[in-house]
Design a protein around this motif. Structure first.
Motif, mmCIF file in Angstrom:
data_model
loop_
_atom_site.group_PDB
_atom_site.id
_atom_site.type_symbol
_atom_site.label_atom_id
_atom_site.label_comp_id
_atom_site.label_asym_id
_atom_site.label_seq_id
_atom_site.Cartn_x
_atom_site.Cartn_y
_atom_site.Cartn_z
ATOM 1 N N ALA A 28 0.822 -1.206 0.000
ATOM 2 C CA ALA A 28 0.000 0.000 0.000
ATOM 3 C C ALA A 28 0.858 1.258 0.000
ATOM 4 C CB ALA A 28 -0.923 -0.018 1.221
ATOM 5 N N ALA A 29 1.950 1.241 0.779
ATOM 6 C CA ALA A 29 2.817 2.421 0.863
ATOM 7 C C ALA A 29 3.516 2.681 -0.460
ATOM 8 C CB ALA A 29 3.838 2.241 1.980
ATOM 9 N N LEU A 30 4.006 1.625 -1.110
ATOM 10 C CA LEU A 30 4.729 1.796 -2.369
ATOM 11 C C LEU A 30 3.827 2.287 -3.495
ATOM 12 C CD1 LEU A 30 7.057 -1.346 -2.274
ATOM 13 C CD2 LEU A 30 7.696 1.043 -1.883
ATOM 14 N N ALA A 31 2.533 2.123 -3.324
ATOM 15 C CA ALA A 31 1.585 2.606 -4.339
ATOM 16 C C ALA A 31 1.362 4.112 -4.240
ATOM 17 C CB ALA A 31 0.257 1.872 -4.193
ATOM 18 N N LEU A 32 1.804 4.732 -3.140
ATOM 19 C CA LEU A 32 1.634 6.167 -2.967
ATOM 20 C C LEU A 32 2.684 6.913 -3.783
ATOM 21 C CD1 LEU A 32 1.145 6.214 0.923
ATOM 22 C CD2 LEU A 32 -0.640 6.196 -0.847
ATOM 23 N N THR A 33 2.275 7.968 -4.445
ATOM 24 C CA THR A 33 3.209 8.691 -5.316
ATOM 25 C C THR A 33 3.375 10.157 -4.935
ATOM 26 O OG1 THR A 33 1.403 9.148 -6.874
ATOM 27 C CG2 THR A 33 2.745 7.164 -7.276
ATOM 28 N N ARG A 34 2.360 10.765 -4.295
ATOM 29 C CA ARG A 34 2.404 12.195 -3.993
ATOM 30 C C ARG A 34 2.419 12.433 -2.489
ATOM 31 N NH1 ARG A 34 -1.994 13.831 -4.448
ATOM 32 N NH2 ARG A 34 -3.213 12.046 -5.170
ATOM 33 N N PRO A 35 3.254 13.358 -2.016
ATOM 34 C CA PRO A 35 3.220 13.708 -0.591
ATOM 35 C C PRO A 35 1.812 14.129 -0.176
ATOM 36 C CG PRO A 35 5.147 14.660 -1.628
ATOM 37 C CD PRO A 35 4.317 14.104 -2.736
ATOM 38 N N GLY A 36 1.376 13.596 0.948
ATOM 39 C CA GLY A 36 0.031 13.873 1.428
ATOM 40 C C GLY A 36 -0.986 12.826 1.032
ATOM 41 N N GLU A 37 -0.611 11.957 0.104
ATOM 42 C CA GLU A 37 -1.522 10.899 -0.330
ATOM 43 C C GLU A 37 -1.621 9.830 0.762
ATOM 44 O OE1 GLU A 37 -2.171 7.993 -4.257
ATOM 45 O OE2 GLU A 37 -0.350 9.209 -4.033
ATOM 46 N N ALA A 38 -2.817 9.293 0.974
ATOM 47 C CA ALA A 38 -3.058 8.313 2.036
ATOM 48 C C ALA A 38 -3.525 6.992 1.454
ATOM 49 C CB ALA A 38 -4.092 8.846 3.019
ATOM 50 N N THR A 39 -3.170 5.906 2.134
ATOM 51 C CA THR A 39 -3.629 4.575 1.727
ATOM 52 C C THR A 39 -5.070 4.380 2.191
ATOM 53 O OG1 THR A 39 -2.987 3.495 3.802
ATOM 54 C CG2 THR A 39 -1.297 3.681 2.083
ATOM 55 N N PRO A 40 -5.756 3.386 1.629
ATOM 56 C CA PRO A 40 -7.029 2.971 2.230
ATOM 57 C C PRO A 40 -6.773 2.432 3.637
ATOM 58 C CG PRO A 40 -6.735 2.044 0.032
ATOM 59 C CD PRO A 40 -5.425 2.621 0.424
ATOM 60 N N VAL A 41 -7.804 2.224 4.402
ATOM 61 C CA VAL A 41 -7.670 1.624 5.731
ATOM 62 C C VAL A 41 -7.209 0.179 5.566
ATOM 63 C CG1 VAL A 41 -8.854 0.972 7.856
ATOM 64 C CG2 VAL A 41 -9.439 3.124 6.691
ATOM 65 N N ILE A 42 -6.158 -0.177 6.299
ATOM 66 C CA ILE A 42 -5.565 -1.513 6.203
ATOM 67 C C ILE A 42 -5.725 -2.202 7.553
ATOM 68 C CG2 ILE A 42 -3.493 -2.830 5.633
ATOM 69 C CD1 ILE A 42 -2.444 -0.173 4.344
ATOM 70 N N GLU A 43 -6.248 -3.408 7.532
ATOM 71 C CA GLU A 43 -6.413 -4.158 8.782
ATOM 72 C C GLU A 43 -5.116 -4.869 9.120
ATOM 73 O OE1 GLU A 43 -9.017 -7.957 10.233
ATOM 74 O OE2 GLU A 43 -10.143 -6.333 9.262
ATOM 75 N N GLN A 44 -4.621 -4.620 10.326
ATOM 76 C CA GLN A 44 -3.398 -5.219 10.819
ATOM 77 C C GLN A 44 -3.657 -5.821 12.196
ATOM 78 O OE1 GLN A 44 0.150 -5.010 9.229
ATOM 79 N NE2 GLN A 44 -1.533 -5.259 7.769
ATOM 80 N N PRO A 45 -2.780 -6.703 12.685
ATOM 81 C CA PRO A 45 -3.004 -7.305 14.007
ATOM 82 C C PRO A 45 -3.218 -6.275 15.119
ATOM 83 C CG PRO A 45 -1.261 -8.468 12.860
ATOM 84 C CD PRO A 45 -1.609 -7.289 12.012
ATOM 85 N N ALA A 46 -2.538 -5.104 15.002
ATOM 86 C CA ALA A 46 -2.669 -4.090 16.055
ATOM 87 C C ALA A 46 -3.950 -3.285 15.938
ATOM 88 C CB ALA A 46 -1.471 -3.154 16.030
ATOM 89 N N GLY A 47 -4.562 -3.293 14.748
ATOM 90 C CA GLY A 47 -5.771 -2.507 14.555
ATOM 91 C C GLY A 47 -5.901 -2.016 13.126
ATOM 92 N N ALA A 48 -6.659 -0.947 12.938
ATOM 93 C CA ALA A 48 -6.885 -0.364 11.616
ATOM 94 C C ALA A 48 -5.844 0.716 11.365
ATOM 95 C CB ALA A 48 -8.292 0.214 11.531
ATOM 96 N N VAL A 49 -5.186 0.646 10.202
ATOM 97 C CA VAL A 49 -4.044 1.511 9.915
ATOM 98 C C VAL A 49 -4.272 2.306 8.635
ATOM 99 C CG1 VAL A 49 -1.578 1.540 9.340
ATOM 100 C CG2 VAL A 49 -2.427 -0.035 11.068
ATOM 101 N N VAL A 50 -3.847 3.571 8.662
ATOM 102 C CA VAL A 50 -3.774 4.413 7.469
ATOM 103 C C VAL A 50 -2.346 4.944 7.392
ATOM 104 C CG1 VAL A 50 -4.567 6.509 6.329
ATOM 105 C CG2 VAL A 50 -6.196 5.075 7.588
ATOM 106 N N LEU A 51 -1.714 4.773 6.233
ATOM 107 C CA LEU A 51 -0.371 5.313 6.013
ATOM 108 C C LEU A 51 -0.472 6.545 5.119
ATOM 109 C CD1 LEU A 51 1.753 2.091 5.358
ATOM 110 C CD2 LEU A 51 1.342 3.270 7.521
ATOM 111 N N VAL A 52 0.367 7.542 5.414
ATOM 112 C CA VAL A 52 0.387 8.778 4.632
ATOM 113 C C VAL A 52 1.813 9.017 4.151
ATOM 114 C CG1 VAL A 52 -0.123 11.245 4.603
ATOM 115 C CG2 VAL A 52 -1.453 9.706 6.075
ATOM 116 N N LEU A 53 1.970 9.287 2.850
ATOM 117 C CA LEU A 53 3.292 9.567 2.295
ATOM 118 C C LEU A 53 3.684 11.006 2.579
ATOM 119 C CD1 LEU A 53 5.696 8.653 0.531
ATOM 120 C CD2 LEU A 53 4.425 9.519 -1.456
ATOM 121 N N LEU A 54 4.830 11.180 3.223
ATOM 122 C CA LEU A 54 5.346 12.518 3.499
ATOM 123 C C LEU A 54 6.413 12.921 2.501
ATOM 124 C CD1 LEU A 54 5.681 12.260 7.387
ATOM 125 C CD2 LEU A 54 3.742 13.125 6.059
#
Length: 274
Positions: free
Chosen positions: A184-210
């Motif tokens: 999901a992170a590698l699919a981001l191309t522009r700063p400020g772009e966010a991934t869809p919500v990703i389910e992980q063992p710790a919980g629901a995650v959103v990654l943002v490219l800086l």
């Protein structure tokens, strides 16, 4: 600091002994009753050593052998340390040659500066908790997408990174801790772009490219200290081989037939260095 029949404990000895303790344990014995307890323990150790000596254990052949072996190791280490020091540090020219010869070691892959927004879900939570976490994470994601500063949105998350604006730092392939997060992170191309919500063992995650940094080879000046660090084992080996070659030449070594079995192919230098 303390005296007993047969000797005393000095402040210098207390300091030296305390420096051997882990920092967290050292603080416990630096003052007050802890310091007194530490000094009493040093006295007890001395009393035990004196009693062992009185009973003749210092003359035990096995103990004497171990003492000789320890002394041998320590003196050899001191000798090699002095040889390395006298050889001096590598010149800039030597370091540059090493850098050019191993330039692939210093290459930096593509790296992404990533922020994370985590909505935690405790282990064993029911399905409804996951649904609620995904909804909350999606709401936080929308705040990012609509232009709200990532650092402000991250403060509403649950992860430890919330205190540093959500930043996880620079991450390369293989450092995301999860194939799903990496993809999901590698699919981001522009700063400020966010991934869809990703389910992980710790919980629901959103990654943002800086920031996205292209692969690069840093110049020598930037990685000079790393180059010198990589050269250190090689220089230690060189000093070891030089002093050993000199000593072998001066020693006129002769091996009996029993000491040199036919077909022996051991790496003698490796064994000696060990």
């Amino acid at each position: 600091m303390a005296s007993y029949k047969g000797g005393a404990i000095t402040a210098e000895e207390v300091l030296r002994e305390s420096q051997r303790l882990p920092p967290t344990l050292r603080a416990r014995f630096e003052q007050g009753t802890g310091r007194e307890e530490f000094i009493r323990a040093m006295v007890d150790k001395r009393l035990l050593a004196l009693e062992a000596e009185r009973q003749g254990f210092t003359q035990d052949p096995e103990i004497r052998r171990q003492v000789r072996e320890l002394e041998e190791r320590l003196t050899i280490q001191a000798l090699l340390a002095r040889e390395e020091k006298s050889a001096g540090a590598p010149t800039d020219e030597e370091a540059r040659v090493h850098y050019q010869a191993h330039i692939e070691r210093f290459a930096q892959p593509e790296r992404l500066r990533i922020a994370r927004i985590l909505v935690e879900v405790p282990p064993g939570s029911p399905h409804t908790a996951w649904t609620q976490a995904q909804q909350r994470a999606e709401a936080l994601r929308r705040r990012v997408v609509t232009g709200e500063p990532v650092a402000k949105v991250a403060e509403s998350g649950d992860g430890p990174e919330r205190s540093r604006g959500g930043e996880l730092g620079l991450l390369a392939r293989g450092e995301f801790g999860s194939a799903a997060l990496e993809k999901a992170a590698l699919a981001l191309t522009r700063p400020g772009e966010a991934t869809p919500v990703i389910e992980q063992p710790a919980g629901a995650v959103v990654l943002v490219l800086l920031e996205r940094l292209a692969p690069r080879v840093p110049p020598f000046e930037e990685v000079r200290e790393a180059v010198l660090g990589q050269m250190a084992p090689m220089l230690q080996r060189r000093a070891f081989e030089q002093v050993l070659a000199r000593l072998r030449k001066e020693a006129s070594i002769e091996l009996s037939s029993a000491g040199a079995p036919a077909g022996a192919s051991a790496d003698v230098d490796t064994v000696a260095q060990h």
